[in-house]
Design a protein around this motif. Structure first.
Motif, PDB file in Angstrom:
ATOM      1  N   VAL B  36      21.743 -12.742  26.015  1.00  0.00           N
ATOM      2  CA  VAL B  36      22.149 -12.151  27.393  1.00  0.00           C
ATOM      3  C   VAL B  36      22.898 -10.795  27.094  1.00  0.00           C
ATOM      4  N   SER B  37      22.764  -9.980  28.242  1.00  0.00           N
ATOM      5  CA  SER B  37      23.359  -8.568  28.061  1.00  0.00           C
ATOM      6  C   SER B  37      24.791  -8.661  28.205  1.00  0.00           C
ATOM      7  N   ALA B  38      25.443  -7.568  27.672  1.00  0.00           N
ATOM      8  CA  ALA B  38      27.148  -7.642  27.478  1.00  0.00           C
ATOM      9  C   ALA B  38      27.712  -8.029  28.842  1.00  0.00           C
ATOM     10  N   HIS B  39      27.208  -7.648  29.981  1.00  0.00           N
ATOM     11  CA  HIS B  39      27.940  -7.883  31.217  1.00  0.00           C
ATOM     12  C   HIS B  39      28.236  -9.402  31.234  1.00  0.00           C
ATOM     13  N   PHE B  40      27.258 -10.296  30.733  1.00  0.00           N
ATOM     14  CA  PHE B  40      27.223 -11.557  30.837  1.00  0.00           C
ATOM     15  C   PHE B  40      27.964 -12.397  29.804  1.00  0.00           C
ATOM     16  N   TYR B  45      34.422 -13.103  25.871  1.00  0.00           N
ATOM     17  CA  TYR B  45      35.500 -12.564  26.425  1.00  0.00           C
ATOM     18  C   TYR B  45      36.544 -13.435  26.339  1.00  0.00           C
ATOM     19  N   MET B  46      36.596 -14.557  26.964  1.00  0.00           N
ATOM     20  CA  MET B  46      37.577 -15.472  27.048  1.00  0.00           C
ATOM     21  C   MET B  46      38.089 -16.104  25.710  1.00  0.00           C
ATOM     22  N   THR B  47      37.172 -16.069  24.560  1.00  0.00           N
ATOM     23  CA  THR B  47      37.564 -16.919  23.456  1.00  0.00           C
ATOM     24  C   THR B  47      37.631 -16.063  22.209  1.00  0.00           C
ATOM     25  N   GLY B  48      36.938 -14.774  22.396  1.00  0.00           N
ATOM     26  CA  GLY B  48      36.691 -14.226  21.034  1.00  0.00           C
ATOM     27  C   GLY B  48      35.604 -14.324  19.963  1.00  0.00           C
ATOM     28  N   VAL B 138      33.745 -26.661  42.545  1.00  0.00           N
ATOM     29  CA  VAL B 138      33.813 -25.467  43.343  1.00  0.00           C
ATOM     30  C   VAL B 138      32.969 -24.626  42.204  1.00  0.00           C
ATOM     31  N   ALA B 139      31.736 -24.219  42.757  1.00  0.00           N
ATOM     32  CA  ALA B 139      30.821 -23.627  41.938  1.00  0.00           C
ATOM     33  C   ALA B 139      30.570 -22.226  42.467  1.00  0.00           C
ATOM     34  N   SER B 140      31.292 -21.758  43.160  1.00  0.00           N
ATOM     35  CA  SER B 140      31.242 -20.452  43.873  1.00  0.00           C
ATOM     36  C   SER B 140      31.882 -19.323  43.442  1.00  0.00           C
ATOM     37  N   GLU B 141      32.822 -19.423  42.564  1.00  0.00           N
ATOM     38  CA  GLU B 141      33.668 -18.521  42.112  1.00  0.00           C
ATOM     39  C   GLU B 141      33.451 -18.011  40.547  1.00  0.00           C
ATOM     40  N   ASP B 142      33.415 -16.566  40.518  1.00  0.00           N
ATOM     41  CA  ASP B 142      33.275 -15.993  38.961  1.00  0.00           C
ATOM     42  C   ASP B 142      34.720 -15.708  38.702  1.00  0.00           C
ATOM     43  N   LEU B 143      35.320 -16.583  38.281  1.00  0.00           N
ATOM     44  CA  LEU B 143      36.864 -16.151  37.977  1.00  0.00           C
ATOM     45  C   LEU B 143      37.046 -15.453  36.736  1.00  0.00           C
ATOM     46  N   VAL B 144      36.278 -15.552  35.672  1.00  0.00           N
ATOM     47  CA  VAL B 144      36.561 -14.565  34.893  1.00  0.00           C
ATOM     48  C   VAL B 144      36.133 -13.330  35.168  1.00  0.00           C
ATOM     49  N   GLY B 145      35.068 -13.049  35.866  1.00  0.00           N
ATOM     50  CA  GLY B 145      34.975 -11.501  36.530  1.00  0.00           C
ATOM     51  C   GLY B 145      36.219 -11.050  37.527  1.00  0.00           C
ATOM     52  N   ARG B 146      36.868 -12.003  37.932  1.00  0.00           N
ATOM     53  CA  ARG B 146      38.141 -11.180  38.654  1.00  0.00           C
ATOM     54  C   ARG B 146      39.426 -10.839  37.751  1.00  0.00           C
ATOM     55  N   ILE B 147      39.233 -11.266  36.548  1.00  0.00           N
ATOM     56  CA  ILE B 147      40.370 -11.037  35.784  1.00  0.00           C
ATOM     57  C   ILE B 147      39.732 -10.019  34.445  1.00  0.00           C
ATOM     58  N   PRO B 149      38.660  -6.423  33.637  1.00  0.00           N
ATOM     59  CA  PRO B 149      38.622  -5.075  34.321  1.00  0.00           C
ATOM     60  C   PRO B 149      37.741  -4.206  33.776  1.00  0.00           C
ATOM     61  N   ASP B 150      37.343  -4.277  32.541  1.00  0.00           N
ATOM     62  CA  ASP B 150      36.547  -3.323  31.690  1.00  0.00           C
ATOM     63  C   ASP B 150      35.194  -4.115  31.529  1.00  0.00           C
TER      64      ASP B 150
END
Lengths: 597, 597
Positions: B36-40, B45-48, B138-147, B149-150
């Protein structure tokens, strides 16, 4: 043939009487047995076709017989003049029985069969077809039975107890194991219809089916009660006491249907729809929950215990002595054999062995071109002399108190053509490769099949039968769930090979109108190395009968293959030699001497 | 690590805000891509944890990471101090993600994940668990995307048309074939989310994913209309015209969800729940009938056409020249390589080849003990010098306009121990046995797997990865449905091997803390003999890179195996030699000379 026509006419009259438009006559008994007793040969009675596998479908206008590739020639001959159409199963464009029935069944019409002689899983397919076509289904009537005046009875045969020194495990222990499996499935009751499973569970053997020492019966098991449904006339007092000691109650064979009808509401019933007949399934109250799983006994009886394994080695030693004596006669100038008399002589050799209970199946003794007919069975009409050339293929086995055997040897009766030796050597290599396989635990007989076929595939040759089947212990010579097969049937999960399983290894080459070669040993799965990669498994070859060195081209074999063959022949000589008269032992020594490339 | 803790705290705050009690963060993009590309990389991001495979599950009290055996050591190191629990998948007693979620989910609680980055088939399993536990989903929310920033953008990369001299089939013809497959399934519309399938269908390549030249997009196909959902910013006029010429409409990437919502009632929708994300499936109107089957393109793109095959041979010729030049340097005294600089030098050799488009995957260049780590990837922190002893394992591949390659060679860098040679020879024999298999049409990669492993099993050795995978054409280096595997996963029907399929043959032996050996060639399935037994198939070896004669024990090989090896080395010299400078050609001649037992 006018006999068959008369029977068809009589059946159609009954069909009219019962309002049935299409009637299916399968080959089975009430237990989905592979072999059935004469009483159940309704399909044979209706068509004249005597092969072991086939289904007849009779409508008011047509009658059809479905059978597989093994029987095309035989069925053609036996159906001639009967007006019955032969449907060659598996050939392009030939409908299956369900497809044919679906094409014939009109709304409001009635499809019939005897629900006792069809597996529930098959019958439910017809149920769906009838529903789809808006037709009726009647599965309660044995119409063939109503027009079959001289139908053979089920003869009363003797039951005997297989003592623990042969079975290796008490009835109590076996029943306890099945109950544990039931608990895992949260089953309240288990319905068992498979005759071999019942015989294994009760450590009883009988004689209701040719070559399979079992007794027609059903069995139900709850957490507290075990009931055996059997003809009381064949249960001697001694057996009755024995069963009573182990908490097994006896009831009349047919009572099972009523007993299932009166089960308490909501019971969870463990049964295998592929083994349990349709009427049994339909006898369950509507509130019952059927758990459709293989019988727990299927895997338990396939994994032989230590006592059984020790005995099986002994059974093979005996069979190997008998077969080697038979080989000696054939290879040292016997001139007077035909296929039938050769097979009889093998029976004589086997009968000399202690604890022998006869053939485990009708032997195949096929000379020359007959060897290419995979399921050839010599009759007075086909019997030919065994000449001093080409191959004689002999596939035979025996029952002993110590177990059941199945072996094939192909014997050079005189000079062979180079191509015949090349093919024999390839079949031998195929046999040896599978026998010497080592593999990681978890492998199935499907994943090992290619190891056997590869030496033949390299020559652009293949055989159109399975590579091997499980073997019962004084039960059916064919049993599951272990097998070597090239493909996994859609409905069947591949069975993992487990130490204690016995499976045949029987590659072949068949050249139509010329000759056939098959070499069959039985393999016992045993533990090999255990290391950081996991548990490895391998095989012990149980059969100890020499291969025919006159047919082997050593130059076609690798050094490793030659070493395997020489080591095997050493074992044969060491194990079998001591049981032979001196002259035969000397011959065996010579016949099993090392081969060099 | 405090960074990871901060992110977990931020995510939990969002979870509270949205009323979510358990949040799952998978590793996937919206297309179930392997890479996957870095965006995904939300799970990273969440675990290192930077491994390619893994799933994070975060509750208010706990955070867990699930990954497989390849990554246990890496995950342990990267999770240290984060407070995240490592769940070692497949180890005894370790719950699966669904099992863990089920154990944590209480009635009335809420389970969440971003439905766009989870396959519908997986998400439906969580749906069932939530229902069973009386919980919400709830499968509609990308919560990681919301936190985040970069969060990296998806960069605009260039698309290009793969001309028909490379693809061998026009878009029109491919679309027509897919429509015929849709007709067979009586499908009104087909939803395609797999990026490689879309790239294959449109004969377009892009650059949105490292090492896989594809573009983030969806595609829908009805009997009349084909719509490609893609970022319009990357579609140049030339591409727009090209697509328009072939009747392909372009719409904005995200519009597919709305378009599916507004499908007319009762449409039959062909889609593969394993490839299509959960939100796509949920966007379908309730009246839609989902036909859950593999994408027809999956098999079509696996069976290479004649043009592709011709090209692929050329791609392998180029890769083999580059790899052989690399080998020459390594085997003739280069003293200054480390793992990283050796891998770079191989890239340099490859870059000299015409039409090269770079690496098809991040290469594995693993010296000594690193070779035993199956998915080792050298970094500045792990890089070591390549010494003059033991093995260097190099697994690498390139993309060319003529196709994609994947090769592994293990190189003796100096003196070897006898046991190392014994293992190298066993791996070589395993590789050769599969490459020279002949088999009946109908066989799958599951039934041939044992042919490869048997030489290793004979030594009580095995490897814990698949034996081979399909290879894409200028697409993902790993593709299905063909593969060589020891076991059939429960949910997957074995794919028949078909002429035109390209599959790797890559057995190995891994001795922890000592060395690793893997030898990988690509095999093209081709027709063999056709006779009364049916159609036989065999393989053409595509990779033409010498094996290391310094590591081979000829005495462990059969005459047949030695003949196979010598013939292969002859082909290598004939094909690769003409493209080498004289000195290197002379070396190759010597290096590929016949071996005698």
């Amino acid at each position: 043939m006018s006999e068959v026509k008369d029977r068809l006419a009589a059946l159609r009259e009954k069909m009219r009487e019962y309002g049935v438009d299409i009637y299916i006559v399968p080959s089975s008994d009430c237990h989905e047995s592979e072999y059935v007793s004469a009483h159940f040969r309704a399909r044979e009675y209706m068509t004249g076709f005597t092969g072991s596998a086939g289904t007849a479908v009779i409508t008011m206008e047509e009658a059809g017989l479905w059978t597989d590739g093994r029987y095309f020639l035989q069925a053609e001959a036996q159906l001639k003049g009967s007006g019955i159409t032969l449907y060659r199963m598996g050939e392009p464009g030939v409908p299956t029985v369900p497809e044919y029935v679906e094409s014939q069944l009109r709304p409001g019409k009635c499809l019939g069969f005897d629900g006792r002689v069809m597996a529930a899983s098959k019958a439910q397919e017809f149920e769906r077809i009838a529903r789809k076509q808006g037709a009726y289904l009647v599965a309660s009537e044995d119409l063939v039975g109503r027009i079959w005046p001289d139908r053979p009875d089920i003869p009363d045969t003797t039951l005997f107890i297989l003592e623990e020194r042969y079975s290796g495990e008490s009835v109590d222990s076996k029943i306890a194991r099945v109950r544990r499996a039931m608990e895992e499935q949260q089953a309240d009751i288990h319905v068992l219809a498979s005759l071999c499973d019942i015989a294994w569970l009760l450590n009883l053997r009988g004689g209701d089916i040719p070559c399979v020492p079992v007794t027609l019966s059903f069995l139900t098991l709850t957490r507290e009660i075990c009931v055996w449904y059997v003809r009381p006339s064949i249960v001697a007092d001694e057996i009755r006491d024995y069963l009573s000691d182990h908490g097994v109650k006896i009831r009349e064979y047919d009572e099972i249907y009523k007993d299932l009808e009166s089960l308490s509401a909501g019971m969870r019933v463990l049964l295998d729809r592929k083994n349990v007949n349709y009427r049994l399934l339909n006898s369950l109250p509507e509130s019952a929950v059927a758990i459709d799983r293989p019988n727990p006994t299927e895997l338990m009886k396939a994994v032989k215990n230590e006592t059984e394994i020790k005995n099986i080695r002994e059974a093979h030693r005996k069979e190997s002595v008998a077969f080697t004596r038979f080989l000696y006669r054939l290879k040292t100038g016997a001139t007077d054999f035909t296929e039938l008399s050769a097979a009889e002589y093998l029976d004589t050799c086997r009968a000399e062995q202690e604890h022998c209970l006869g053939q485990s199946f009708a032997p195949i003794c096929a000379y020359g071109p007959h060897g290419a007919i995979v399921h050839y069975s010599a009759t007075a009409g086909t019997d030919v002399p065994v000449e001093k050339e080409s191959f004689l293929l002999v596939d035979a086995g025996g029952h002993y108190l110590e177990g059941t055997t199945d072996t094939t040897r192909t014997i050079a009766m005189g000079p062979l053509k180079p191509e015949q030796k090349r093919m024999y050597t390839a079949v031998l290599r195929a046999n040896l490769h599978l026998a010497h396989a080592k593999f990681r635990k978890g492998a199935t007989g499907y994943s090992l099949d290619a190891l056997c076929r590869e030496p033949l595939w390299q020559l652009g040759v293949d055989f159109k039968h399975g590579t091997g089947h499980g073997v019962g212990y004084l039960l059916n010579v064919h049993e599951g769930p272990n097998a070597f097969r090239p493909r996994i049937p859609a409905e069947e999960a591949p069975a993992e090979l487990v130490p204690g399983m016995v499976t045949t290894d029987e590659p072949g080459v068949y050249i139509a109108d010329e000759y056939g070669i098959r070499l069959e040993n039985e393999l016992l799965c045993v533990e090999g190395t255990s290391n950081e990669y996991g548990q490895f498994l391998e095989f012990e070859i149980l059969t100890l009968i020499p291969f025919d060195r006159d047919a082997i081209l050593a130059e076609e074999m690798s050094p490793e293959e030659i070493a395997w063959l020489n080591a095997y022949h050493q074992r044969v000589y060491k194990t079998v030699g001591p049981y032979l008269p001196e002259k035969e032992r000397e011959w065996l020594k010579e016949y099993t001497r090392a081969i060099f490339s």
